[in-house]
Scaffold this motif. Sequence first.
Motif, PDB file in Angstrom:
ATOM      1  N   LEU A  88      80.596  58.498  28.374  1.00  0.00           N
ATOM      2  CA  LEU A  88      81.602  58.174  27.741  1.00  0.00           C
ATOM      3  C   LEU A  88      82.121  57.004  26.753  1.00  0.00           C
ATOM      4  O   LEU A  88      81.059  56.409  26.758  1.00  0.00           O
ATOM      5  N   GLU A  89      83.407  56.864  26.915  1.00  0.00           N
ATOM      6  CA  GLU A  89      83.513  56.034  25.982  1.00  0.00           C
ATOM      7  C   GLU A  89      83.400  54.435  26.421  1.00  0.00           C
ATOM      8  O   GLU A  89      84.703  54.639  28.257  1.00  0.00           O
ATOM      9  N   ASN A  90      83.103  53.465  26.139  1.00  0.00           N
ATOM     10  CA  ASN A  90      83.048  51.770  27.417  1.00  0.00           C
ATOM     11  C   ASN A  90      85.233  51.716  26.840  1.00  0.00           C
ATOM     12  O   ASN A  90      85.450  51.342  26.160  1.00  0.00           O
ATOM     13  N   ALA A  91      85.456  51.341  28.011  1.00  0.00           N
ATOM     14  CA  ALA A  91      86.851  51.325  28.023  1.00  0.00           C
ATOM     15  C   ALA A  91      87.261  49.585  27.424  1.00  0.00           C
ATOM     16  O   ALA A  91      88.166  48.948  27.214  1.00  0.00           O
ATOM     17  N   ALA A  92      86.011  49.031  27.949  1.00  0.00           N
ATOM     18  CA  ALA A  92      86.643  47.042  28.187  1.00  0.00           C
ATOM     19  C   ALA A  92      85.453  46.692  26.987  1.00  0.00           C
ATOM     20  O   ALA A  92      85.068  46.002  26.822  1.00  0.00           O
ATOM     21  N   LYS A  93      86.717  47.330  25.639  1.00  0.00           N
ATOM     22  CA  LYS A  93      86.179  46.695  23.986  1.00  0.00           C
ATOM     23  C   LYS A  93      86.345  45.526  23.572  1.00  0.00           C
ATOM     24  O   LYS A  93      87.137  44.628  25.008  1.00  0.00           O
ATOM     25  N   GLY A  94      85.283  44.183  23.622  1.00  0.00           N
ATOM     26  CA  GLY A  94      85.359  43.555  23.807  1.00  0.00           C
ATOM     27  C   GLY A  94      84.680  42.679  24.981  1.00  0.00           C
ATOM     28  O   GLY A  94      84.775  41.037  24.961  1.00  0.00           O
ATOM     29  N   ILE A  95      84.969  42.844  25.832  1.00  0.00           N
ATOM     30  CA  ILE A  95      83.978  42.202  26.827  1.00  0.00           C
ATOM     31  C   ILE A  95      82.628  42.375  26.981  1.00  0.00           C
ATOM     32  O   ILE A  95      82.110  43.327  26.763  1.00  0.00           O
ATOM     33  N   ARG A  96      82.359  41.037  26.751  1.00  0.00           N
ATOM     34  CA  ARG A  96      80.391  40.565  26.692  1.00  0.00           C
ATOM     35  C   ARG A  96      79.699  40.752  28.225  1.00  0.00           C
ATOM     36  O   ARG A  96      80.630  39.996  28.894  1.00  0.00           O
ATOM     37  N   GLU A  97      79.174  41.376  29.194  1.00  0.00           N
ATOM     38  CA  GLU A  97      78.514  41.338  29.963  1.00  0.00           C
ATOM     39  C   GLU A  97      79.853  42.112  31.304  1.00  0.00           C
ATOM     40  O   GLU A  97      80.229  42.705  31.329  1.00  0.00           O
TER      41      GLU A  97
END
Length: 293
Positions: A197-206
């Motif tokens: 699955l592609e992580n949709a929360a790009k740019g979010i850390r933790e």
Amino acid sequence: MAVLSLLAWAQPYRVVDASGKAVEVRSIERIVSLDGITTEILFALGVGDKVVGRDDSSYYPPQVLRLPSVGYQFRLSAEGILSLKPTLVIGREDVRPPQVVDQLRQAGVAVVLVPAEPSVEGAKRKIRVVAEAVGQAARGDALVRALERDLLALRAFQAQHASRKLRALFLYLRGPGTTFVCGEGSTPVGVMELAGLENAAKGIRECQPMTAESVVAARPDVLVVFKRGLESVGGLEGLLKLPGVAQTPAGQNRRVVAMDDLYLGSFGPRAGRAALDLFRAAYLMDGFVEVGP
């Protein structure tokens, strides 16, 4: 080999843990585990009968629940752990508060810290450190090989059911007032990516506080949540009422995968199976799906 194994049990030996510290282990007769996945590994290694205490995140295998709890791994006290008279304490390298580790060591207890890296290689290191800490290196190698076989099965299944990559968003929920969007560096997102699955929360850390804007901007095809988290917001209908969720493609299609917290939330011996189950739920099923261990 049998003689060497007996000697490992009878004589003190040293283990280099995740902090790089060489820890002398004199006895594994009374183990306290401060992490759910560590507890799972201990039982898989065949030393579950030596475990005399656990933390609140340890509930698998089910017989673990008969053991006394010393609290949650990030809110511990040395007194509660020491009351169980442990000869060995094992927990994540980021166990908190860190002063507890110092207090346990000052009391003469061997403390082994385990890697917490949310990746396949991190899972292998975790298994091997726990195995070495209890004198079961060979069994640890066998667990690693079993994990590698599961990963091969996962890749083969993914190849057979190749399709466009779905965007998935993991939401950490602990009641309607405690909601987070999780991204890079969080363990559930690592399992999601392993599942294809592609992580949709790009740019979010933790994990960051959830806002309607962050959820809508992510445009997830699938929402992934912990089962307990979903229950805490009132189930699927409660989730769809959270800010922004109903405006996403996942919300509009009620496409949500709820997985057991420990199964999804920890890279350990079952990581390959968890990723395969998540792949099946996300790619081969429509609507709301619950996935257990």
